[in-house]
Design a protein around this motif. Structure first.
Motif, PDB file in Angstrom:
ATOM      1  N   ASP A 224      62.383 -40.347  -4.968  1.00 43.08           N
ATOM      2  CA  ASP A 224      61.309 -40.729  -6.123  1.00 43.08           C
ATOM      3  C   ASP A 224      62.122 -41.013  -7.412  1.00 43.08           C
ATOM      4  O   ASP A 224      62.632 -39.866  -7.632  1.00 43.08           O
ATOM      5  N   TYR A 225      62.357 -42.131  -7.743  1.00 39.04           N
ATOM      6  CA  TYR A 225      63.017 -42.252  -9.149  1.00 39.04           C
ATOM      7  C   TYR A 225      61.949 -42.717 -10.324  1.00 39.04           C
ATOM      8  O   TYR A 225      61.113 -43.554 -10.187  1.00 39.04           O
ATOM      9  N   THR A 226      62.165 -41.933 -11.497  1.00 41.69           N
ATOM     10  CA  THR A 226      61.405 -42.082 -12.658  1.00 41.69           C
ATOM     11  C   THR A 226      62.483 -42.627 -13.718  1.00 41.69           C
ATOM     12  O   THR A 226      63.500 -41.811 -14.043  1.00 41.69           O
ATOM     13  N   ILE A 227      62.525 -44.059 -14.270  1.00 43.89           N
ATOM     14  CA  ILE A 227      63.478 -44.422 -14.804  1.00 43.89           C
ATOM     15  C   ILE A 227      63.027 -44.737 -16.253  1.00 43.89           C
ATOM     16  O   ILE A 227      62.021 -45.445 -16.557  1.00 43.89           O
TER      17      ILE A 227
ATOM     18  N   SER B 276      70.543 -45.645  -4.952  1.00 43.24           N
ATOM     19  CA  SER B 276      69.295 -46.289  -4.126  1.00 43.24           C
ATOM     20  C   SER B 276      69.800 -47.083  -2.743  1.00 43.24           C
ATOM     21  O   SER B 276      69.133 -47.238  -2.069  1.00 43.24           O
TER      22      SER B 276
ATOM     23  N   PRO C  25      64.414 -46.104  -2.727  1.00 39.44           N
ATOM     24  CA  PRO C  25      63.317 -45.639  -3.563  1.00 39.44           C
ATOM     25  C   PRO C  25      62.038 -45.688  -2.767  1.00 39.44           C
ATOM     26  O   PRO C  25      61.610 -46.227  -1.732  1.00 39.44           O
TER      27      PRO C  25
ATOM     28  N   ILE D 297      67.505 -41.209 -15.725  1.00 38.47           N
ATOM     29  CA  ILE D 297      66.814 -41.165 -14.502  1.00 38.47           C
ATOM     30  C   ILE D 297      66.722 -39.822 -13.849  1.00 38.47           C
ATOM     31  O   ILE D 297      67.477 -39.278 -13.793  1.00 38.47           O
ATOM     32  N   TYR D 298      65.500 -39.683 -13.634  1.00 36.42           N
ATOM     33  CA  TYR D 298      64.797 -38.441 -13.063  1.00 36.42           C
ATOM     34  C   TYR D 298      64.726 -39.017 -11.509  1.00 36.42           C
ATOM     35  O   TYR D 298      63.713 -39.581 -11.152  1.00 36.42           O
ATOM     36  N   ILE D 299      65.200 -37.965 -10.610  1.00 33.59           N
ATOM     37  CA  ILE D 299      65.230 -38.148  -9.245  1.00 33.59           C
ATOM     38  C   ILE D 299      64.642 -37.037  -8.552  1.00 33.59           C
ATOM     39  O   ILE D 299      65.090 -35.812  -8.665  1.00 33.59           O
TER      40      ILE D 299
ATOM     41  N   ASP E  95      59.455 -47.620 -13.409  1.00 34.46           N
ATOM     42  CA  ASP E  95      60.019 -47.784 -12.086  1.00 34.46           C
ATOM     43  C   ASP E  95      60.908 -49.053 -12.200  1.00 34.46           C
ATOM     44  O   ASP E  95      61.429 -49.498 -11.205  1.00 34.46           O
TER      45      ASP E  95
ATOM     46  N   PRO F 288      64.596 -50.370 -13.386  1.00 35.89           N
ATOM     47  CA  PRO F 288      65.968 -50.003 -13.436  1.00 35.89           C
ATOM     48  C   PRO F 288      66.255 -51.140 -14.544  1.00 35.89           C
ATOM     49  O   PRO F 288      67.314 -50.806 -15.207  1.00 35.89           O
TER      50      PRO F 288
ATOM     51  N   TYR G  59      71.830 -46.386 -10.446  1.00 37.66           N
ATOM     52  CA  TYR G  59      70.804 -46.472  -9.694  1.00 37.66           C
ATOM     53  C   TYR G  59      71.121 -47.593  -8.607  1.00 37.66           C
ATOM     54  O   TYR G  59      70.718 -47.255  -7.273  1.00 37.66           O
TER      55      TYR G  59
END
Length: 134
Positions: free
Chosen positions: A73-76, A54, A59, A81-83, A37, A39, A50
Motif C-alpha cells: 500500500d503506497y501513500t505518495i 511497484s 500497489p 512515499i510511505y509504503i 495515490d 506518483p 516508485y
C-alpha cells in the motif's frame, strides 16, 4: 498490522533526529491538498523509485488474498512515499529492496517499523549512511 517503510527527498527533511521525527509526524498527518495515490505528484527521484518498486511490489487496489500476499500500500506525497507491506513473510525482501532502491535514487530511507526508528541518508558514494542523532 503492516510493516512500514518510508523513502523521502533528503533535501526536504531535517538532518537532526529530533527535528526529523517531528517532520515525519507532521508529514504523516497528510496535510497536502491532493490525493495520495498519484506518483506524478511526487518529486522526480521518488517517481523513479516508485516505478521500480511497484514492479516488484504491486500497489494494492483491493483486498484479495493475492494482492495482500504480494503487494504494498503506497501513500505518495510530494517529498515522500510511505509504503505498507502487508505480508510479513516478505519483510526482509521488502526492506532490502526499498533500501537498495533508495540508495540508487539518492533518497532518504526511514524504517518506520523499527523499534529504534532508523533513518539513512544518501552519501556521496552512491549508498546510504545512518543519519546522525542530535
Amino acid at each position: 498490522m503492516s510493516y512500514d517503510l518510508m523513502v523521502f527527498a533528503p533535501e526536504a527533511a531535517p538532518r537532526k533526529r529530533a527535528a526529523f521525527l517531528d517532520w515525519y509526524e507532521a508529514q504523516t498527518e497528510w496535510p497536502e491538498e491532493h490525493g495520495y495515490d498519484d506518483p506524478a505528484l511526487a518529486a522526480p527521484a521518488l517517481q523513479a523509485f516508485y516505478a521500480e518498486l511497484s514492479q516488484e511490489f504491486a500497489p494494492v487496489s483491493g483486498d484479495t488474498p493475492e494482492e495482500l500476499e504480494s503487494g504494498a500500500d503506497y501513500t505518495i506525497a510530494r517529498d515522500l512515499i510511505y509504503i505498507s507491506f502487508l505480508d510479513w513473510d516478505k519483510i526482509d525482501q521488502a526492506h532490502e529492496t526499498v533500501y537498495r532502491l533508495a540508495a540508487k535514487h539518492a533518497l532518504g530511507f526511514f524504517d518506520v517499523s523499527s523499534d529504534i526508528a532508523e533513518v539513512w541518508l544518501p552519501d556521496n558514494k552512491d549508498g546510504l549512511r545512518v543519519a546522525h542523532s542530535d
